[in-house]
Design a protein around this motif. Sequence first.
Motif, mmCIF file in Angstrom:
data_model
loop_
_atom_site.group_PDB
_atom_site.id
_atom_site.type_symbol
_atom_site.label_atom_id
_atom_site.label_comp_id
_atom_site.label_asym_id
_atom_site.label_seq_id
_atom_site.Cartn_x
_atom_site.Cartn_y
_atom_site.Cartn_z
ATOM 1 N N TYR A 539 0.602 -1.243 -0.058
ATOM 2 C CA TYR A 539 0.018 0.012 -0.005
ATOM 3 C C TYR A 539 0.932 1.302 -0.124
ATOM 4 C CZ TYR A 539 -4.606 -2.150 0.146
ATOM 5 O OH TYR A 539 -6.082 -2.501 0.115
ATOM 6 N N SER A 540 1.905 1.370 0.734
ATOM 7 C CA SER A 540 2.950 2.301 0.760
ATOM 8 C C SER A 540 3.445 2.628 -0.634
ATOM 9 C CB SER A 540 4.182 2.160 1.675
ATOM 10 O OG SER A 540 3.629 1.902 3.089
ATOM 11 N N ALA A 541 3.712 1.639 -1.379
ATOM 12 C CA ALA A 541 4.374 2.019 -2.773
ATOM 13 C C ALA A 541 3.308 2.322 -3.725
ATOM 14 C CB ALA A 541 5.131 0.607 -3.183
ATOM 15 N N CYS A 542 2.136 1.570 -3.603
ATOM 16 C CA CYS A 542 1.050 1.916 -4.574
ATOM 17 C C CYS A 542 0.400 3.306 -4.307
ATOM 18 C CB CYS A 542 -0.013 1.012 -4.468
ATOM 19 S SG CYS A 542 0.650 -0.750 -5.122
ATOM 20 N N ILE A 543 0.441 3.726 -3.194
ATOM 21 C CA ILE A 543 -0.057 5.162 -2.756
ATOM 22 C C ILE A 543 0.963 6.272 -3.371
ATOM 23 C CG2 ILE A 543 -0.668 6.939 -0.923
ATOM 24 C CD1 ILE A 543 -1.317 4.450 0.768
ATOM 25 N N GLY A 545 2.573 5.555 -5.854
ATOM 26 C CA GLY A 545 2.422 5.503 -7.591
ATOM 27 C C GLY A 545 1.002 6.067 -7.855
ATOM 28 N N MET A 546 0.263 6.129 -7.233
ATOM 29 C CA MET A 546 -1.330 6.706 -7.261
ATOM 30 C C MET A 546 -0.901 8.205 -7.227
ATOM 31 S SD MET A 546 -3.352 4.222 -4.961
ATOM 32 C CE MET A 546 -5.069 5.019 -5.135
ATOM 33 N N ILE A 547 -0.036 8.828 -6.445
ATOM 34 C CA ILE A 547 0.095 9.957 -6.528
ATOM 35 C C ILE A 547 1.019 10.553 -7.762
ATOM 36 C CG2 ILE A 547 1.849 11.954 -5.325
ATOM 37 C CD1 ILE A 547 1.282 10.483 -2.679
ATOM 38 N N ASP A 548 1.747 9.692 -8.310
ATOM 39 C CA ASP A 548 2.552 9.862 -9.504
ATOM 40 C C ASP A 548 1.382 9.993 -10.530
ATOM 41 O OD1 ASP A 548 5.075 10.031 -8.213
ATOM 42 O OD2 ASP A 548 5.281 7.562 -8.567
ATOM 43 N N MET A 549 0.530 9.065 -10.531
ATOM 44 C CA MET A 549 -0.415 9.084 -11.595
ATOM 45 C C MET A 549 -1.388 10.422 -11.467
ATOM 46 S SD MET A 549 -0.317 5.933 -13.153
ATOM 47 C CE MET A 549 -2.013 5.426 -13.663
ATOM 48 N N LEU A 550 -1.783 10.771 -10.418
ATOM 49 C CA LEU A 550 -2.494 12.069 -10.295
ATOM 50 C C LEU A 550 -1.718 13.243 -10.832
ATOM 51 C CD1 LEU A 550 -4.046 11.429 -6.978
ATOM 52 C CD2 LEU A 550 -5.145 11.234 -9.008
ATOM 53 N N GLN A 551 -0.700 13.211 -10.729
ATOM 54 C CA GLN A 551 0.448 14.252 -11.056
ATOM 55 C C GLN A 551 0.897 14.227 -12.593
ATOM 56 O OE1 GLN A 551 3.311 14.176 -7.783
ATOM 57 N NE2 GLN A 551 2.459 16.036 -7.207
ATOM 58 N N GLY A 552 0.316 13.057 -13.140
ATOM 59 C CA GLY A 552 0.305 12.852 -14.697
ATOM 60 C C GLY A 552 1.673 12.205 -14.889
ATOM 61 N N ASN A 553 2.418 11.653 -13.967
ATOM 62 C CA ASN A 553 3.729 10.922 -14.060
ATOM 63 C C ASN A 553 3.364 9.521 -14.186
ATOM 64 O OD1 ASN A 553 5.310 13.364 -13.988
ATOM 65 N ND2 ASN A 553 5.004 13.241 -11.673
ATOM 66 N N GLY A 557 4.582 5.973 -12.167
ATOM 67 C CA GLY A 557 3.659 5.248 -11.382
ATOM 68 C C GLY A 557 3.701 3.695 -11.933
ATOM 69 N N LEU A 558 3.925 3.417 -13.068
ATOM 70 C CA LEU A 558 4.279 2.196 -13.765
ATOM 71 C C LEU A 558 5.311 1.458 -13.276
ATOM 72 C CD1 LEU A 558 3.137 0.078 -16.069
ATOM 73 C CD2 LEU A 558 5.009 1.135 -17.243
ATOM 74 N N ALA A 559 6.435 2.434 -12.918
ATOM 75 C CA ALA A 559 7.592 1.859 -12.342
ATOM 76 C C ALA A 559 7.297 1.322 -10.924
ATOM 77 C CB ALA A 559 8.702 2.834 -12.537
ATOM 78 N N ARG A 560 6.642 2.108 -10.168
ATOM 79 C CA ARG A 560 6.785 1.888 -8.727
ATOM 80 C C ARG A 560 5.751 0.370 -8.641
ATOM 81 N NH1 ARG A 560 8.282 5.904 -5.658
ATOM 82 N NH2 ARG A 560 8.323 7.957 -6.290
ATOM 83 N N PHE A 561 4.555 0.515 -9.509
ATOM 84 C CA PHE A 561 3.764 -0.620 -9.461
ATOM 85 C C PHE A 561 4.470 -2.006 -9.768
ATOM 86 C CE2 PHE A 561 0.470 2.590 -10.602
ATOM 87 C CZ PHE A 561 0.265 3.176 -9.459
ATOM 88 N N SER A 562 5.295 -1.803 -10.755
ATOM 89 C CA SER A 562 5.965 -2.973 -11.406
ATOM 90 C C SER A 562 6.942 -3.440 -10.219
ATOM 91 C CB SER A 562 6.728 -2.604 -12.618
ATOM 92 O OG SER A 562 5.640 -2.496 -13.628
ATOM 93 N N ALA A 563 7.723 -2.399 -9.965
ATOM 94 C CA ALA A 563 8.724 -3.049 -8.803
ATOM 95 C C ALA A 563 7.984 -3.544 -7.732
ATOM 96 C CB ALA A 563 9.534 -1.659 -8.226
ATOM 97 N N LEU A 585 -3.235 -1.260 -10.097
ATOM 98 C CA LEU A 585 -3.042 -0.189 -10.474
ATOM 99 C C LEU A 585 -2.082 -0.288 -11.583
ATOM 100 C CD1 LEU A 585 -2.584 1.093 -6.735
ATOM 101 C CD2 LEU A 585 -4.261 2.044 -8.489
ATOM 102 N N LEU A 586 -1.487 -1.316 -11.818
ATOM 103 C CA LEU A 586 -0.452 -1.607 -12.692
ATOM 104 C C LEU A 586 -1.098 -1.853 -14.300
ATOM 105 C CD1 LEU A 586 2.443 -2.233 -13.959
ATOM 106 C CD2 LEU A 586 2.116 -4.585 -13.260
ATOM 107 N N ALA A 587 -2.401 -2.260 -13.885
ATOM 108 C CA ALA A 587 -3.305 -2.559 -15.227
ATOM 109 C C ALA A 587 -3.672 -1.243 -15.861
ATOM 110 C CB ALA A 587 -4.345 -3.407 -15.058
#
Length: 894
Positions: A539-543, A545-553, A557-563, A585-587
């Motif tokens: 959840y820490s890593a995915c949150i 990544g979700m912040i990255d997604m919201l900010q357009g990155n 986000g993909l890299a965090r979810f994959s890792a 989230l990765l999907a």
Amino acid sequence: MLPGNDPFPGPPLNPLKLAPPGEIGPAVERSAIAATWAASRAAVTLVCAPAGFGKTTTMRQLLIAARQHGGPTAWLNLDSADNDLGRITPYLWAALHMAALPSLGDAPSTGPWIDASRGLPGGSARQLLDVLSRVEAPFVLFVDEFELVSDSSVLSLFSELAFSLGPGQRLVLGSRHKPGLPLGRLRVQQRLLEIDASMLRFSAGEVRDYITSCRGIGMADADLGDLQARTEGWPAALQLAASALAGRADSRAWLQQLSGTTGNLAEYLAEDVLSRLSEPHRHFLLRSSIFEAFCPQLCDAAFGSADSADWIAQSVRDNLFLLPIEAEGEWYRYHPLFRQFLRAQLSRTAAPELPALHARAAHWLASTARYTQAIAHASAAGDTVLIADLLERCGMDYVRGGQMKLVVQWAETLPHEELERRPAVLTATAYAMVFLHRYAAAERLLGVLEKHSGAIHEEDVTVLRVMLSAWLDRMDDAVLAARTALAGREPASPFVSGLLHNAMAYGDMLQGRFVPARHALLQAKRELESVNAIYGLTYSACIEGMIDMLQGNVRDGLARFSAMLNRIVAAGQRYTSSGPVACALLAEALYELGDSAAADALLSEYLPLIRDTCLPDHVIVAHRVASRIAWLGGDSGKALDQLNTLQELGDARGIASLGMAAAIDRSRFALLAGDISSARHALVLAASLAPPSGTLMRYSDDLDDLEIARIRIALVATDDEADVERVETALRSAEKSGRARRALRLAWLLAQAHHAAGRSSQALIWLERALAQGQAWEAHRIFADEPWHVEPLLASLASRRHVFDTRYLERLMYAVQIPSKRGAPVRGEQEDLLSPRELQIIRRVADGHSNKALARLLFVSENTIETHLRRINGKLGTGNRMQAVARARELGLL
């Protein structure tokens, strides 16, 4: 007990379930059936017949045939409690590991925390299937009493197992009726051999062999023919008849009195056999019928005697339907028909004695950690205090082992006052209720648990409060509970502290407070890393990544979810509740970047687990992506099915946001189909399910909420200039809150709004602005999912295409076309030749990916990729990757 062989922590496995039966039924060699089975190439054999037709006897003879051929074999006896994925998966794993495939390895140990990182039954089942997919060794798995299985998740597990078996791998199912498996598909694919009652009936010659040769009973040929006709070759009736006829001189008179109804026949013969026994022997048989399986020590403890071993030996010598269980030696069980009638006689003659018998049996079974059987006997004894005592000892172990249904079932037998005075039982039951999505019941139990003092219980209450609020989509309450807890005494448990900081970070993220959210996540990761809590760290890593997604990155986000998913896989927790969070989230990230095939592969594997374990936000995202991928593939029915499932989940769990999200996407699909009236109707339904104003904006609302849904309809239905102002207002709000991804979609919609209003120059300005940012992010679906006026807009760029990357524009122009315009892919008949995973692999091989790259992209090992490629070559009749790709092209699979 089988020391050292239990691959799962918590309650020990019952070895009786893993042992094949001893010799049972009429001792007639069914060589024709065994030969048919041995010669068959069918992966699945179904031995299906009514009670007493020799189902288990036939399966045992097939077991002997399998052993004669030298292949490894495994046996599993089911019971009614196996309608639980968390209970049956450890037994399947243990059966295959101990008896058939030692190289399979133990199931991965799970962590020390209550959460689904160690308690997700579906994850364990999925992991078993994943491990088996890499096993090439032959084996035969026998599963008896399969008629007791009705749970859809358990049936799904066996269905997937049946279709995943490789060459030389066989599944033999014994059932009294047709199971809920896809038998039609198995027949069509010639993977099914059916052995039914017509094959199991004894012929006249077999009746003669059994009665005269095996049992030594002299009967005239006419009488034997009469016996065969009256019993219709029913093996159990023949066995009971032989027991009654032994020593009789009047077989003809006995046959004349014989009823043709199997129930009357069985009852009459069982009672006739009992009447010939001594009183002490009959007394032992009747009392031992309370057990599904028993040993001398259990009987002695329950009966207060010391002669049980002698009576068991006498029963075996007298052939009294007592079946030895080979693996244990001293353990036995009665033939089910015989036990049924023994129980009926016992209830009539000794009912007052039963509660004490069951209670003593429960105590002995509990002393050997056989808690499932112990609680069953305590329940039969009506001793709710004993049930509660046992639940205090084992309840949390069963929660950690994923057997939530059992815990709830047992707890519901307790009087309210007994349950409410035991915090340990309350805690286990509350966790189980949350995981089973019985939120109202969990809420009530939490209220009771809060009345108990003690720091341990207070921390349980805190975590459960946060979990319950989050799973009910009450993130405001979840965040408040976490903040309140952290503002008081610091939790003693780093795990609890980490979860609470995660909850705070989630709340800050939803409020657009990204910097405080990242600071909270740093604290959460420090706490969780100290105890290696993969579930919380996910959840820490995915949150983040979700912040990255919201900010357009999206790439970040993909890299965090994959890792994180790679770490989960490496930790052996791919199919626990950690994996589904990362995969949902990765999907989404893969889909947004245009890799729908990879997103589809992840969701096809994980969507059931996402529904069972993830937050509403993740469930919405996963179903939305799965639905849109189906739509893009031209399967509108499947697309709508995904939305229907999402709505049904919301209705069943009382979570309005799930239904609202489904309605918003239905509105979008209606617009794509040109049905504005249906789109508006769906939007009215969505608005009726909207949360109160002031509620935190969900992550899943970032790109698709009521505001954007209204803009869509306005773009298609009218060119009112007020719509431009609405989009501009929404865009400024998104920019102010730091939601750059949302702002990009709104900029794209604003360009279309200007075009619809006839403002070509403004439309071009916003179009170029959006495309410049989208090209930098490599965004595709952010634009392509909103194609309302895109084609003329993109055409207007003809003179300025040098500003943008040509390949990016070409991919985008293709992506924005709806399937009906670009030609939906047609599924050919040959496509069923390969599984969805194999199709995904061969298509990526055709794109030039190496095995190493495939393993990285699909989050599996290179060995798994090699196994899939060998199977692909086997199905296509090819010898290497290049030949497989060429053959796949010939078949229209590429």
